[in-house]
Design a protein around this motif. Sequence first.
Motif, PDB file in Angstrom:
ATOM      1  N   VAL A   1       0.840  -1.193   0.000  1.00 27.52           N
ATOM      2  CA  VAL A   1       0.000   0.000   0.000  1.00 27.52           C
ATOM      3  C   VAL A   1       0.878   1.246   0.000  1.00 27.52           C
ATOM      4  N   VAL A   2       0.517   2.199  -0.847  1.00 25.23           N
ATOM      5  CA  VAL A   2       1.194   3.502  -0.867  1.00 25.23           C
ATOM      6  C   VAL A   2       0.182   4.555  -0.423  1.00 25.23           C
ATOM      7  N   VAL A   3       0.548   5.331   0.575  1.00 20.02           N
ATOM      8  CA  VAL A   3      -0.256   6.489   0.975  1.00 20.02           C
ATOM      9  C   VAL A   3       0.472   7.712   0.441  1.00 20.02           C
ATOM     10  N   TYR A   4      -0.139   8.373  -0.524  1.00 21.10           N
ATOM     11  CA  TYR A   4       0.509   9.515  -1.170  1.00 21.10           C
ATOM     12  C   TYR A   4      -0.066  10.815  -0.625  1.00 21.10           C
ATOM     13  N   GLY A   5       0.786  11.582   0.035  1.00 21.18           N
ATOM     14  CA  GLY A   5       0.359  12.845   0.616  1.00 21.18           C
ATOM     15  C   GLY A   5       0.365  12.812   2.129  1.00 21.18           C
ATOM     16  N   VAL A   6       1.349  12.137   2.698  1.00 22.74           N
ATOM     17  CA  VAL A   6       1.373  11.924   4.149  1.00 22.74           C
ATOM     18  C   VAL A   6       1.820  13.160   4.921  1.00 22.74           C
ATOM     19  N   SER A   7       2.262  14.180   4.243  1.00 22.35           N
ATOM     20  CA  SER A   7       2.671  15.383   4.962  1.00 22.35           C
ATOM     21  C   SER A   7       1.478  16.147   5.528  1.00 22.35           C
ATOM     22  N   GLY A   8       0.256  15.760   5.152  1.00 22.72           N
ATOM     23  CA  GLY A   8      -0.939  16.441   5.633  1.00 22.72           C
ATOM     24  C   GLY A   8      -1.629  15.685   6.751  1.00 22.72           C
ATOM     25  N   TYR A   9      -2.699  16.277   7.245  1.00 20.78           N
ATOM     26  CA  TYR A   9      -3.454  15.774   8.394  1.00 20.78           C
ATOM     27  C   TYR A   9      -4.102  14.421   8.096  1.00 20.78           C
ATOM     28  N   THR A  10      -4.796  14.328   6.962  1.00 18.18           N
ATOM     29  CA  THR A  10      -5.537  13.109   6.656  1.00 18.18           C
ATOM     30  C   THR A  10      -4.610  11.949   6.332  1.00 18.18           C
ATOM     31  N   GLY A  11      -3.511  12.228   5.628  1.00 24.50           N
ATOM     32  CA  GLY A  11      -2.554  11.175   5.314  1.00 24.50           C
ATOM     33  C   GLY A  11      -2.007  10.505   6.553  1.00 24.50           C
ATOM     34  N   ARG A  12      -1.759  11.307   7.579  1.00 25.66           N
ATOM     35  CA  ARG A  12      -1.270  10.764   8.850  1.00 25.66           C
ATOM     36  C   ARG A  12      -2.280   9.782   9.437  1.00 25.66           C
ATOM     37  N   LEU A  13      -3.578  10.127   9.350  1.00 21.47           N
ATOM     38  CA  LEU A  13      -4.603   9.255   9.912  1.00 21.47           C
ATOM     39  C   LEU A  13      -4.756   7.960   9.118  1.00 21.47           C
ATOM     40  N   VAL A  14      -4.603   8.038   7.788  1.00 23.12           N
ATOM     41  CA  VAL A  14      -4.653   6.811   6.983  1.00 23.12           C
ATOM     42  C   VAL A  14      -3.550   5.860   7.438  1.00 23.12           C
ATOM     43  N   CYS A  15      -2.349   6.389   7.622  1.00 26.70           N
ATOM     44  CA  CYS A  15      -1.225   5.567   8.095  1.00 26.70           C
ATOM     45  C   CYS A  15      -1.510   4.986   9.477  1.00 26.70           C
ATOM     46  N   GLU A  16      -2.111   5.794  10.328  1.00 27.30           N
ATOM     47  CA  GLU A  16      -2.425   5.338  11.683  1.00 27.30           C
ATOM     48  C   GLU A  16      -3.351   4.122  11.652  1.00 27.30           C
ATOM     49  N   TYR A  17      -4.366   4.175  10.790  1.00 20.14           N
ATOM     50  CA  TYR A  17      -5.295   3.046  10.726  1.00 20.14           C
ATOM     51  C   TYR A  17      -4.720   1.866   9.948  1.00 20.14           C
ATOM     52  N   LEU A  18      -3.848   2.101   8.992  1.00 15.52           N
ATOM     53  CA  LEU A  18      -3.158   0.974   8.348  1.00 15.52           C
ATOM     54  C   LEU A  18      -2.337   0.210   9.381  1.00 15.52           C
ATOM     55  N   ARG A  19      -1.726   0.928  10.297  1.00 17.48           N
ATOM     56  CA  ARG A  19      -0.999   0.280  11.393  1.00 17.48           C
ATOM     57  C   ARG A  19      -1.949  -0.591  12.208  1.00 17.48           C
ATOM     58  N   GLU A  20      -3.160  -0.093  12.476  1.00 25.79           N
ATOM     59  CA  GLU A  20      -4.096  -0.869  13.288  1.00 25.79           C
ATOM     60  C   GLU A  20      -4.604  -2.098  12.548  1.00 25.79           C
ATOM     61  N   TYR A  21      -4.664  -2.043  11.215  1.00 28.39           N
ATOM     62  CA  TYR A  21      -5.032  -3.208  10.417  1.00 28.39           C
ATOM     63  C   TYR A  21      -3.824  -4.110  10.118  1.00 28.39           C
ATOM     64  N   ASN A  22      -2.650  -3.734  10.625  1.00 29.09           N
ATOM     65  CA  ASN A  22      -1.411  -4.501  10.383  1.00 29.09           C
ATOM     66  C   ASN A  22      -1.078  -4.609   8.894  1.00 29.09           C
ATOM     67  N   VAL A  23      -1.285  -3.519   8.161  1.00 31.64           N
ATOM     68  CA  VAL A  23      -0.995  -3.493   6.727  1.00 31.64           C
ATOM     69  C   VAL A  23       0.308  -2.729   6.500  1.00 31.64           C
TER      70      VAL A  23
END
Length: 373
Positions: free
Chosen positions: A7-29
């Motif tokens: 999975v690639v999260v493109y645009g992690v320097s912003g607020y929402t990108g950080r949250l996508v990464c946070e939940y990917l961590r919770e899904y162990n992805v």
Amino acid sequence: MSKKRPVVVYGVSGYTGRLVCEYLREYNVPFIAAGRDGKRVREVVEKIPGIETADYEVAEVAQDVHALTELFRGSRVVCNVVGPFIKYGGPVVEACLAAGCHYTDTTGEQDWVLHCADEWGDRFGKKGLLLSPNLAQMYTTGEIAANIALETPGLDTLDILVFWKGLPTYASTQTIFTILKANWYYLEQKKFVEWDVTARADVVVPGQHETAIAVPWGGTAHPVWFRNDPRVANCKAMGGVLARPVMEGVVQTTQMVKQNIKPLPLDQQEIELGKIAATLQASMPPRENPRVNTSLDSVYASGPLGRKHVVIHGNCNYKQTGMLQAYAAYHLLQQAPQRVGFASGCQAFGHHALLGQLRSFGLVMNPIVTMHE
């Protein structure tokens, strides 16, 4: 099988990108956190709670099709959070198509959703790939409510209201002003009808005595998702933030846009709107507080001989967006979507599945359903 993180999260320097990464961590992805400024991406990711347990890497990439294709190749899903999408989304979608990746994004821009359908929908479908713009609290949670309403046959008209409490992020602010230069549509007897940019309504908000001001908010994605749904003939959506003074300012802005900016050439419109946006929210807002940052999605569905009302109360709309993006990636890594090509979150994953995920993370209440026959 590629060993590259899927999975690639493109645009992690912003607020929402950080949250996508946070939940990917919770899904162990496992994921790649990518952006145009690698240093900034790393600074943001390192502040994510529990990030030391995540399987991730940081990548810096230029905003062009070739560079993005090289980054995406070998991965399977791209979550794009770089908006306004009508300005920046094209190269990302093209790169996904070239690299063979599913595409999701968090847009609230109706014109971008329509452009995705027309420009890339068939091409993604032929490759067995999902193209799902607007997988986000605005407006997937409302789409879930609408689909619950449509479980009753014979209801063909959707009247949708979307509200939330809080401040928009920097990117959301830019998007709000970008969509002011677009044409907005609602669905009436299967045809798109254009909104007046100054349209507004005083609406009754379920769960409170005070009324609120609602605006078309760019038309929303709902009329696009339901335009080819045989159950739906009419679909109109409005919304905004619950703070009345903020919405009074929005109404004043749309009136000014109609009088002073709409008559200008499109390129000049964008310059003038950009100047206004630059004077507003320019920093990352504080992390959402579920006691403060609430959301509400209300759908009246009607037909000749039936009425149904569905309300979903929730909290933390940006967290809802992050979770929806992460779940989509989690699902796509294990199973094909219910529909390939251009599809909404509910069309791709099922509205009950998405509702169950939001409920499991404590982000929404059980829907309140009222039926009149």
